[in-house]
Design an enzyme around this catalytic site. Structure first.
Site, PDB file in Angstrom:
ATOM      1  N   GLU A  63      53.015  50.153 -38.249  1.00 40.49           N
ATOM      2  CA  GLU A  63      53.830  50.998 -37.847  1.00 40.49           C
ATOM      3  C   GLU A  63      54.698  51.873 -38.808  1.00 40.49           C
ATOM      4  O   GLU A  63      55.133  52.966 -38.586  1.00 40.49           O
ATOM      5  CB  GLU A  63      54.842  50.395 -36.964  1.00 40.49           C
ATOM      6  CG  GLU A  63      54.066  49.443 -35.783  1.00 40.49           C
ATOM      7  CD  GLU A  63      53.920  47.965 -36.344  1.00 40.49           C
ATOM      8  OE1 GLU A  63      53.978  47.093 -35.291  1.00 40.49           O
ATOM      9  OE2 GLU A  63      53.428  47.637 -37.217  1.00 40.49           O
ATOM     10  N   CYS A 100      57.376  43.978 -35.064  1.00 40.02           N
ATOM     11  CA  CYS A 100      58.365  43.091 -35.310  1.00 40.02           C
ATOM     12  C   CYS A 100      59.683  43.735 -35.462  1.00 40.02           C
ATOM     13  O   CYS A 100      59.990  44.844 -35.552  1.00 40.02           O
ATOM     14  CB  CYS A 100      57.951  42.542 -36.720  1.00 40.02           C
ATOM     15  SG  CYS A 100      58.028  43.844 -38.203  1.00 40.02           S
ATOM     16  N   CYS A 129      59.887  46.764 -38.045  1.00 40.83           N
ATOM     17  CA  CYS A 129      59.074  47.699 -37.524  1.00 40.83           C
ATOM     18  C   CYS A 129      59.992  48.492 -36.301  1.00 40.83           C
ATOM     19  O   CYS A 129      60.066  49.718 -36.278  1.00 40.83           O
ATOM     20  CB  CYS A 129      57.782  47.534 -37.054  1.00 40.83           C
ATOM     21  SG  CYS A 129      56.521  47.163 -38.634  1.00 40.83           S
TER      22      CYS A 129
END
Length: 155
Positions: free
Chosen positions: A61, A89, A92
């Site tokens: 990402e 996560c 990101c």
């Protein structure tokens, strides 16, 4: 755009993200892929490269957001959507908030590190000043299968 058209476009872009996840798998990385789409075209693409690049921030990402920002000539990507094969996560998700991404579409939930709904809620946290539309489960079984294959091979 009709709901069925949006669904088919979401699947089309997720197919692209899955192709990039395959690149990660072939490189021995955790198979996660992402694309950033603006005005119906891909402006950023990425796959996990943290092992290859010796960079803990080189998640799919983040790489896709960096490429999209360079293409747009702006760190704000408010008219863009991000498609990722797995729930982002915290790092990101935070990057997507700072980029002001309009919409996130992802495949599989991440019960160990997901920061959209699984472990914590970075996206759309009530204390943050940016909120985005989120859609999960798009080609989720294929995304999950790719990850399971990778981790079975490592055990």
């Amino acid at each position: 755009m009709a709901a069925s058209d949006e669904l088919s476009m979401d699947e089309l872009w997720m197919e692209e993200a899955l192709r990039y996840a395959q690149h990660a798998l072939e490189a021995g990385e955790v198979p996660v892929g992402a694309v950033v789409v603006c005005d119906d075209k891909i402006v950023g693409r990425g796959w996990n490269r943290n092992i290859t690049d010796y960079d803990p921030t080189a998640h799919a990402e983040v790489i896709a957001l960096r490429e999209a920002g360079a293409a747009a000539g702006n760190h704000r990507l408010g008219d863009c959507e991000l498609f990722a094969t797995i729930e982002p996560c915290a790092m990101c998700a935070g990057a997507m908030v700072h980029a002001r991404i309009k919409r996130l579409v992802y495949g599989a939930d991440d019960p160990k590190a997901g920061a959209v709904r699984s472990v914590m809620r970075v996206l759309n946290h009530p204390s943050l000043n940016h909120h985005m539309e989120v859609r999960s489960g798009v080609l989720g079984s294929r995304s999950a299968e790719l990850l399971q294959t990778f981790f079975k091979g490592r055990r």
